[in-house]
Design a protein around this motif. Sequence first.
Motif, PDB file in Angstrom:
ATOM      1  N   ARG A  96      43.013  65.832   9.898  1.00 33.03           N
ATOM      2  CA  ARG A  96      43.428  67.104   9.309  1.00 33.03           C
ATOM      3  C   ARG A  96      44.816  67.488   9.814  1.00 33.03           C
ATOM      4  NH1 ARG A  96      38.839  71.201   9.106  1.00 33.03           N
ATOM      5  NH2 ARG A  96      38.221  69.675   7.545  1.00 33.03           N
ATOM      6  N   LEU A 123      35.468  66.841  10.798  1.00 33.90           N
ATOM      7  CA  LEU A 123      35.848  68.238  11.042  1.00 33.90           C
ATOM      8  C   LEU A 123      35.179  69.153  10.008  1.00 33.90           C
ATOM      9  CD1 LEU A 123      39.554  67.271  11.593  1.00 33.90           C
ATOM     10  CD2 LEU A 123      38.114  68.279  13.371  1.00 33.90           C
ATOM     11  N   HIS A 158      44.253  65.139  19.005  1.00 32.83           N
ATOM     12  CA  HIS A 158      44.803  66.444  18.642  1.00 32.83           C
ATOM     13  C   HIS A 158      46.189  66.546  19.263  1.00 32.83           C
ATOM     14  CE1 HIS A 158      44.366  71.176  18.573  1.00 32.83           C
ATOM     15  NE2 HIS A 158      45.407  70.730  17.875  1.00 32.83           N
ATOM     16  N   LEU A 168      44.777  66.500  13.747  1.00 30.12           N
ATOM     17  CA  LEU A 168      43.481  66.286  14.377  1.00 30.12           C
ATOM     18  C   LEU A 168      42.779  65.092  13.737  1.00 30.12           C
ATOM     19  CD1 LEU A 168      43.482  69.805  13.693  1.00 30.12           C
ATOM     20  CD2 LEU A 168      42.155  69.443  15.761  1.00 30.12           C
ATOM     21  N   GLN A 203      41.009  70.010  20.253  1.00 30.23           N
ATOM     22  CA  GLN A 203      39.833  70.409  19.487  1.00 30.23           C
ATOM     23  C   GLN A 203      39.170  69.216  18.804  1.00 30.23           C
ATOM     24  OE1 GLN A 203      38.795  73.688  19.691  1.00 30.23           O
ATOM     25  NE2 GLN A 203      40.445  73.699  21.205  1.00 30.23           N
ATOM     26  N   ALA A 204      39.632  68.034  19.086  1.00 29.85           N
ATOM     27  CA  ALA A 204      39.089  66.791  18.518  1.00 29.85           C
ATOM     28  C   ALA A 204      39.539  65.654  19.436  1.00 29.85           C
ATOM     29  CB  ALA A 204      39.616  66.587  17.099  1.00 29.85           C
TER      30      ALA A 204
END
Length: 114
Positions: free
Chosen positions: A83, A109, A38, A104, A34-35
């Motif tokens: 994160r 974000l 990750h 991440l 998602q990044a």
Amino acid sequence: MDDCIFCKIIGGEIPSKKIYEDDEMYAFHDISPQAPVHFLVIPKKHIPNVMEASPEDSALLGRLFHKAQALLAEQGCAEKGGRFVVNCKSDGMQTVPHIHIHVLGGRMLGWPPG
Ligand code: 5GP
Ligand code: ZN
């Protein structure tokens, strides 16, 4: 645990892109990132989720976070950070019931989560 996909990843039954491993933890790239960065950090001990972690797991969970921090820095995110996410049970949208830290980084974000 026999029917746990993350236990199978630890055991090598399901292939993964490993980042780090020692006697108590395993880190690997998320299959659906998602990044730009990750990955997941998991204990080898099958703990289903945060709500079911015991006081005896405290030191282990602390070491997972410390390793997650070091690995995020290794991935080039020391300056900007990222994160650390631990989803828990249904309202947390946890899909794999083996405790894991999502790590991440590499982009800004959004917050709050939807
Ligand atoms: P959760 O939704 O439980 O917080 O996160 C589970 C994560 O595991 C998801 O981000 C998902 O993409 C990842 N995942 C699920 N199955 C596999 C797999 O077989 N291999 C890898 N590398 N990641 C997986
Ligand atoms: Zn497991």
